[in-house]
Design a protein around this motif. Structure first.
Motif, PDB file in Angstrom:
ATOM      1  N   ASP A 368       0.795  -1.142  -0.009  1.00  0.00           N
ATOM      2  CA  ASP A 368       0.014  -0.013  -0.082  1.00  0.00           C
ATOM      3  C   ASP A 368       0.730   1.459  -0.033  1.00  0.00           C
ATOM      4  OD1 ASP A 368      -1.778  -2.153   0.404  1.00  0.00           O
ATOM      5  OD2 ASP A 368      -2.780  -1.004   2.288  1.00  0.00           O
ATOM      6  N   SER A 369       1.983   1.125   0.875  1.00  0.00           N
ATOM      7  CA  SER A 369       2.757   2.357   1.119  1.00  0.00           C
ATOM      8  C   SER A 369       3.480   2.590  -0.328  1.00  0.00           C
ATOM      9  CB  SER A 369       3.542   2.245   2.000  1.00  0.00           C
ATOM     10  OG  SER A 369       4.547   1.331   1.839  1.00  0.00           O
ATOM     11  N   GLY A 370       4.070   1.807  -0.951  1.00  0.00           N
ATOM     12  CA  GLY A 370       4.811   1.900  -2.248  1.00  0.00           C
ATOM     13  C   GLY A 370       3.779   2.282  -3.232  1.00  0.00           C
ATOM     14  N   LEU A 371       2.682   1.836  -3.452  1.00  0.00           N
ATOM     15  CA  LEU A 371       1.645   2.402  -4.367  1.00  0.00           C
ATOM     16  C   LEU A 371       1.390   3.957  -4.209  1.00  0.00           C
ATOM     17  CD1 LEU A 371      -0.386   1.764  -6.600  1.00  0.00           C
ATOM     18  CD2 LEU A 371      -2.079   0.948  -5.077  1.00  0.00           C
ATOM     19  N   ALA A 372       1.017   4.214  -2.796  1.00  0.00           N
ATOM     20  CA  ALA A 372       0.865   5.679  -2.647  1.00  0.00           C
ATOM     21  C   ALA A 372       2.021   6.684  -3.114  1.00  0.00           C
ATOM     22  CB  ALA A 372       0.559   5.727  -1.374  1.00  0.00           C
ATOM     23  N   VAL A 373       3.296   6.194  -2.969  1.00  0.00           N
ATOM     24  CA  VAL A 373       4.378   6.741  -3.260  1.00  0.00           C
ATOM     25  C   VAL A 373       4.485   6.924  -4.795  1.00  0.00           C
ATOM     26  CG1 VAL A 373       7.012   6.683  -3.412  1.00  0.00           C
ATOM     27  CG2 VAL A 373       5.667   6.428  -1.081  1.00  0.00           C
ATOM     28  N   ALA A 374       4.251   5.781  -5.357  1.00  0.00           N
ATOM     29  CA  ALA A 374       4.320   5.745  -7.026  1.00  0.00           C
ATOM     30  C   ALA A 374       3.174   6.618  -7.601  1.00  0.00           C
ATOM     31  CB  ALA A 374       4.277   4.239  -7.249  1.00  0.00           C
ATOM     32  N   LEU A 375       2.019   6.513  -6.937  1.00  0.00           N
ATOM     33  CA  LEU A 375       0.970   7.443  -7.432  1.00  0.00           C
ATOM     34  C   LEU A 375       1.164   8.813  -7.195  1.00  0.00           C
ATOM     35  CD1 LEU A 375      -1.988   5.415  -6.209  1.00  0.00           C
ATOM     36  CD2 LEU A 375      -1.567   6.000  -8.931  1.00  0.00           C
ATOM     37  N   GLY A 376       2.044   9.208  -6.239  1.00  0.00           N
ATOM     38  CA  GLY A 376       2.246  10.619  -6.015  1.00  0.00           C
ATOM     39  C   GLY A 376       3.520  11.006  -7.062  1.00  0.00           C
ATOM     40  N   VAL A 377       4.296  10.188  -7.156  1.00  0.00           N
ATOM     41  CA  VAL A 377       5.351  10.686  -8.266  1.00  0.00           C
ATOM     42  C   VAL A 377       4.686  10.534  -9.542  1.00  0.00           C
ATOM     43  CG1 VAL A 377       7.481   9.818  -9.519  1.00  0.00           C
ATOM     44  CG2 VAL A 377       7.363   9.415  -7.065  1.00  0.00           C
ATOM     45  N   LYS A 378       3.743   9.882  -9.964  1.00  0.00           N
ATOM     46  CA  LYS A 378       3.156   9.906 -11.321  1.00  0.00           C
ATOM     47  C   LYS A 378       2.292  11.194 -11.370  1.00  0.00           C
ATOM     48  CE  LYS A 378      -0.742   7.743 -13.713  1.00  0.00           C
ATOM     49  NZ  LYS A 378      -2.037   6.916 -13.677  1.00  0.00           N
ATOM     50  N   ASN A 379       1.857  11.585 -10.160  1.00  0.00           N
ATOM     51  CA  ASN A 379       0.773  12.771 -10.283  1.00  0.00           C
ATOM     52  C   ASN A 379       1.555  14.077 -10.036  1.00  0.00           C
ATOM     53  OD1 ASN A 379      -1.326  11.021 -10.710  1.00  0.00           O
ATOM     54  ND2 ASN A 379      -1.584  10.899  -8.577  1.00  0.00           N
ATOM     55  N   GLY A 380       2.828  13.994 -10.093  1.00  0.00           N
ATOM     56  CA  GLY A 380       3.671  15.102 -10.187  1.00  0.00           C
ATOM     57  C   GLY A 380       3.778  15.940  -9.002  1.00  0.00           C
TER      58      GLY A 380
END
Length: 744
Positions: A368-380
């Motif tokens: 869950d935490s890695g997904l949240a980080v990856a989404l944050g990076v993706k969303n700029g």
């Protein structure tokens, strides 16, 4: 009536059965059923997460094709059996994650088959044949590595729990997991019942397998330690440090004691990095399975604070400062810091600065935490992680010294006035290291060890770690009479610590940190003040170092400077010996070759060197007959365990009270391509002590254009509200606060 009671009983039983079934849901430790569903729904849409998953899939598929090998243990760190079991634990954990995300049973089957091989081996496995450890494991030569194994494998077991049938789970738990947890805890209290990074791994291992098995006894043992266990008061760990005797043990004690309220870990950043994985991964498991514990709120949320502290204990390149036992080059690119960054972002305040570090790491946790980080990076959402000057207190209540870091225009001054730091501590009170753009200018040696290189002492600590790296002369701080602080004895050093005098990073033109040490040498007070000063006429800020010593005896003082680079010039009149000899006989002096020696005649001594295309100049206010020793590390080291690096030692003999004052400038540049040297000379014309008493010390710094600045320190009153007035050379100086600085 009887029928109604029976119906009620049946209803209650059903409720309890349902609750029990819910409590046994898997996965629930790190991955959760809900989280896995969300991850599956996002696959193909989150580049950083997808890339991490694809890379992991390729690695684990290759491992599966190689087949399973669980060799009989026989090696130290770096040997084949050690490294194979170490690799197996990671592969099992990763294969379990792939099974959950990709729903491909080949990964579950692989984990199951390997676990069954370990079950068949472990139930008859004796203690490891290597006997050096204070707490021998079975798969590995020490319980520490056994604990590493169980931390990872408990995650794998959680991921394939429902893939296994009841009989298979019972077999694994009875013959492998429960005996494994018992060995590293009940059978090894000298390892488990401590406040130390070793025990943190042990606590996490026992607790995590307890969470998966829903074994409350193991969970309690992990959180609070083993009750009623007495340890041998003479027991020592592998690093020579005495074990904890005050009854504090368990995971919560290992959060409470080593961390200061600021999140500084008393063993230093290298071991904080190592301990952060079990701290955070077990905390994540507790959060998911036992949310009522509110583990991320424990001790005012110190686990999450500690991640910010740890990131601030790294240089411009992300390498951790080698305080205490620390291997140079360890950085936030380590997998433990991927865990730390992702968990901090997800369970903390979602600091966008962490996303920029995650982007540099170029991988995330597959949860869950890695997904949240990856989404944050993706969303700029990523912003730069800005490292500023910071003071980190040490000790459980923040009252045992600390570490002050001053930063300005690429320069980083790391001033250590911390506690002993457990068994990994060095005898280096009021020491410092100095960096520019991530490169060492004046170094801290770090540890003497080739981690996991079997040919070098089995990959473990070398004897030179004790005879050199821990000793005071190995650091940029003062040594009295060629003896280390606290006599180089752990039990003495553990009783004392320096105290902060002042820290001020609020001003644009000067930042300052100052601390006092009164117990390193009985009857002697050391007061060191360091500042980073920005001033017109200087290309870069420069460092000012004032070390004031008051003693009730006459002593010899040695102040080393371990510079990195090539000597350019000096005004020291020195001679080089035809035959090299060691500088001394003990306390680290036996490891220093004396390469040159001279005495000072000028009031200022200059020494310049070149490193990474930059010039650096040390200017010292010196006395007549001060001696300078050019030294090189490596004497009495027939196995070449130490790096052959250079240093300069300022020696002052037959002196009681004294004052060492120096500056270090970064200036100019040299290009080997254009072969052009620019601004290669020091900009300081004169460094002078213009006043020194018990109450005040005043320094005058004159540049080559005759610009003059004055720094005055109030030595006995650090109050911000104190008013001071001092006459120096018929001129009055008035100010409020602990110090005065002004350009004339």
């Amino acid at each position: 009536m009887t029928k109604n009671i029976t119906t009620l009983q049946i209803l209650i039983c059903c409720i309890f059965l349902c609750l029990n079934t819910m409590a046994q849901e898997h996965p629930s430790l790190i991955l959760t059923k809900k989280g896995v569903q969300k991850i599956r729904a996002e696959l193909g849409n989150v580049p950083l997460f997808d890339a991490t998953l694809q890379q992991l899939k390729e690695e684990i598929d290759a491992e599966i094709n190689l087949g399973i090998d669980t060799p009989v243990p026989k090696d130290y760190s770096g040997g084949y059996t050690h490294e194979r079991h170490k690799r197996n634990m990671v592969v099992m954990q990763q294969a379990g994650v792939l099974y959950q995300i990709l729903e491909d049973e080949k990964y579950a089957e692989y984990v199951k088959d390997m676990l069954m091989q370990y079950e068949a081996m472990y139930k008859t496995l004796p203690l490891h044949p290597k006997t050096r450890s204070y707490a021998r494991g079975k798969l590995f030569w020490q319980c520490l590595n056994d604990s590493n194994w169980l931390v990872y494998v408990s995650q794998a077991y959680d991921c394939i729990y429902d893939y296994l049938d009841k009989a298979e789970r019972k077999k694994l738990e009875k013959n492998l997991f429960r005996p494994f947890a018992d060995h590293i805890s009940v059978d090894s209290p000298q390892f488990y019942q401590r406040v130390h990074n070793h025990s943190t791994w042990g606590n996490a291992a026992v607790g995590m397998i307890g969470l998966v098995m829903n074994d409350q006894e193991l969970i309690d043992r992990a959180l609070y330690g083993i009750k009623g266990v007495n340890l041998d008061k003479t027991a020592k760990d592998d690093d020579g440090g005495f074990l904890n005797k005050d009854g504090k043990a368990g995971f919560l004690a290992n959060i409470e004691e080593p961390f200061s309220p600021d999140g500084y870990y008393n063993e230093g950043p290298y071991y904080q990095r190592y301990a952060m994985y079990p701290f955070l991964i077990f905390a994540e498991g507790l959060h998911n399975v036992k949310p009522e514990l509110k583990i991320f709120e424990y001790k005012d949320g110190v686990l999450l604070k500690s991640i910010d502290a740890l990131l601030n204990l790294s240089d411009a390149d992300g390498d951790f400062f080698p305080l205490n036992d620390g291997q140079k080059g360890m950085s936030f690119y380590n997998n433990a810091l991927v865990t730390a960054v992702d968990i901090s972002y997800y369970f903390g305040n979602q600091d966008p600065g962490l996303l920029s570090i995650a982007a540099k790491q170029n991988k995330v946790l597959l949860d869950d935490s890695g997904l949240a980080v990856a989404l944050g990076v993706k969303n700029g959402k990523a912003l730069p992680f800005e490292k500023k000057s910071i003071n980190l207190s040490d000790g459980p209540n923040g009252k045992q010294g600390g570490v002050g870091i001053l930063r300005s225009e690429g320069l980083e001054l790391v001033f250590k006035y911390a506690s002993q730091g457990s068994s990994h501590g060095h005898y280096d009170k009021l020491s410092y290291s100095f960096y520019e753009n991530g490169d060492e200018v004046l170094q801290d040696y770090g540890l003497a060890r080739f981690v996991n290189i079997e040919q070098k002492g089995g990959g473990n600590y070398l004897k030179e770690n004790k005879t050199w790296a821990k000793q005071t002369i190995a650091h940029n701080t003062v040594v009295l009479n060629e003896q280390s602080h606290y006599q180089g004895k752990y039990d003495i050093g553990s009783k004392y610590h320096p105290s902060l005098y002042v820290f001020d990073s609020a001003k644009e033109n000067i930042q300052i940190v100052s601390a006092k040490e009164t117990n390193a040498y009985p009857g002697t007070e050391m007061h060191r003040t360091m500042a980073i000063i920005k001033q017109d006429g200087f290309e870069k800020p420069f460092m000012l170092d004032i070390l004031k010593i008051s003693s009730d005896s006459t002593n010899q003082y040695d102040l080393p400077f371990y510079f990195m680079g090539q000597v350019v010039s000096t005004n020291i009149d020195y001679e080089a010996p035809k035959t090299l000899e060691a500088l001394g006989n003990g306390y680290g002096y036996q490891h220093l070759w004396l390469e040159g020696s001279g005495t000072t005649e000028d009031e200022n001594t200059k020494f310049s060197w070149l490193e990474n295309g930059r010039f650096y100049t040390l200017t010292s206010a010196t006395n007549n007959n001060d001696e300078f020793k050019f030294v090189r590390i490596g004497a009495n080291d027939p196995e070449f365990n130490l790096r052959r690096e250079a240093g300069l030692i300022l020696r002052r003999k037959d002196t009681q009270n004294t004052l060492f004052v120096s500056t270090v400038e970064s200036h100019g540049s040299y290009s080997p391509v254009s072969e052009l040297a620019l601004n290669s000379n020091s900009n300081i014309k004169e460094l002078k002590v213009i006043f020194d008493s018990a109450a005040y010390t005043a320094i005058e710094i004159k540049d080559v254009k005759d610009g003059t600045s004055i720094f005055i320190l109030a030595n006995t009153n650090a109050s911000k509200d104190a008013n001071h007035k001092l006459k120096i050379n018929d001129k009055d100086y008035e100010w409020s606060g602990s110090y005065y600085f002004n350009k004339q």
